[in-house]
Design a protein around this motif. Sequence first.
Motif, short mmCIF file in Angstrom:
data_model
loop_
_atom_site.label_atom_id
_atom_site.label_comp_id
_atom_site.label_asym_id
_atom_site.label_seq_id
_atom_site.Cartn_x
_atom_site.Cartn_y
_atom_site.Cartn_z
N SER A 67 96.65 31.98 43.41
CA SER A 67 98.04 31.92 43.87
C SER A 67 98.24 32.65 45.19
N ARG A 68 97.24 33.44 45.61
CA ARG A 68 97.40 34.29 46.80
C ARG A 68 97.06 33.51 48.08
N SER A 69 97.66 33.96 49.18
CA SER A 69 97.30 33.35 50.46
C SER A 69 95.92 33.85 50.87
N GLY A 70 95.18 33.03 51.59
CA GLY A 70 93.86 33.42 52.06
C GLY A 70 92.78 33.33 51.00
N TYR A 71 93.08 32.74 49.84
CA TYR A 71 92.10 32.66 48.77
C TYR A 71 91.00 31.66 49.11
N SER A 72 89.77 32.08 48.93
CA SER A 72 88.66 31.12 48.94
C SER A 72 87.60 31.65 47.99
N LYS A 73 87.14 30.79 47.09
CA LYS A 73 86.18 31.20 46.07
C LYS A 73 84.83 31.47 46.73
N LYS A 74 84.22 32.60 46.42
CA LYS A 74 82.91 32.93 46.97
C LYS A 74 81.84 32.05 46.34
N LEU A 75 80.79 31.77 47.10
CA LEU A 75 79.69 30.95 46.62
C LEU A 75 79.05 31.63 45.41
N GLY A 76 78.90 30.91 44.30
CA GLY A 76 78.29 31.48 43.11
C GLY A 76 79.24 32.29 42.24
N PHE A 77 80.53 32.34 42.59
CA PHE A 77 81.49 33.13 41.81
C PHE A 77 81.72 32.47 40.46
N GLU A 78 81.68 33.28 39.39
CA GLU A 78 81.82 32.75 38.04
C GLU A 78 83.00 33.40 37.32
N GLY A 79 84.09 33.62 38.03
CA GLY A 79 85.28 34.16 37.41
C GLY A 79 85.16 35.60 37.01
N GLY A 80 84.29 36.36 37.63
CA GLY A 80 84.11 37.77 37.30
C GLY A 80 82.93 38.02 36.39
N GLN A 81 82.46 36.96 35.71
CA GLN A 81 81.24 37.08 34.91
C GLN A 81 80.09 37.35 35.88
N MET A 82 79.06 38.09 35.41
CA MET A 82 77.91 38.39 36.27
C MET A 82 77.25 37.08 36.69
N PRO A 83 77.19 36.78 37.99
CA PRO A 83 76.68 35.49 38.44
C PRO A 83 75.20 35.29 38.12
N LEU A 84 74.81 34.04 38.00
CA LEU A 84 73.44 33.69 37.62
C LEU A 84 72.42 34.32 38.55
N GLN A 85 72.69 34.29 39.87
CA GLN A 85 71.69 34.82 40.81
C GLN A 85 71.55 36.33 40.71
N ARG A 86 72.47 37.02 40.03
CA ARG A 86 72.32 38.46 39.80
C ARG A 86 71.79 38.75 38.40
N ARG A 87 71.92 37.78 37.47
CA ARG A 87 71.40 37.98 36.10
C ARG A 87 69.89 37.76 36.05
N VAL A 88 69.39 36.87 36.91
CA VAL A 88 67.97 36.50 36.87
C VAL A 88 67.18 37.49 37.72
N PRO A 89 66.06 38.02 37.20
CA PRO A 89 65.31 39.01 37.96
C PRO A 89 64.61 38.41 39.19
N LYS A 90 64.40 39.29 40.19
CA LYS A 90 63.67 38.86 41.38
C LYS A 90 62.18 38.90 41.08
N PHE A 91 61.41 38.04 41.72
CA PHE A 91 59.95 38.10 41.55
C PHE A 91 59.27 37.55 42.79
N GLY A 92 58.00 37.89 42.95
CA GLY A 92 57.19 37.39 44.05
C GLY A 92 57.52 38.09 45.36
N PHE A 93 56.83 37.66 46.41
CA PHE A 93 57.09 38.21 47.73
C PHE A 93 56.73 37.16 48.77
N THR A 94 57.15 37.38 50.00
CA THR A 94 56.84 36.48 51.10
C THR A 94 55.89 37.20 52.05
N ASN A 95 54.73 36.61 52.25
CA ASN A 95 53.75 37.20 53.15
C ASN A 95 54.19 36.95 54.59
N ILE A 96 54.47 38.01 55.32
CA ILE A 96 54.99 37.84 56.68
C ILE A 96 53.91 37.41 57.66
#
Length: 150
Positions: free
Chosen positions: A41-70
């Motif tokens: 209802s607010r002005s300037g509202y735009s949903k953030k990418l991956g936002f799940e209504g305040g629930q912990m988003p999937l990309q933060r629930r899943v652990p990180k793994f691996g690495f990138t060889n520079i």
Amino acid sequence: MDLSNLKPAQGSVKSQGKRVGRGQGSGKGGTATRGHKGAKSRSGYSKKLGFEGGQMPLQRRVPKFGFTNINRVEYQGVNLDTLQQLVDDKKINDTVDFESLFANRLVGKNDLVKILGRGELKAKLKVSAHKFTASAKAAIEAAGGEAVTI
């Protein structure tokens, strides 16, 4: 033509849609069709990418793994059967270098080229590339050609 079938010219009249937030008398005043409270209802509202209504988003629930060889060096692979196809189509004749591969859209202008050994090569070619697999080098030389490392 008479008064019963007069109509405006095609495209001259546009339906402007509902005018919201222009007073109670319009029927679309007050909350201007946004409902009560909440982020939407607010002005300037735009949903953030991956936002799940305040629930912990999937990309933060899943652990990180691996690495990138520079220090990894990426090569664009070109197979022997691709080179043979170019010879058959008369797009190249006796030398294969970076310019000819680029002209035939097999590599990008900043790519490093590696010749791979899939397929068979019948034509005698002088091939210039950044890298060769052992099987590709053997096949080029068996066909009477030459493998030159840039």
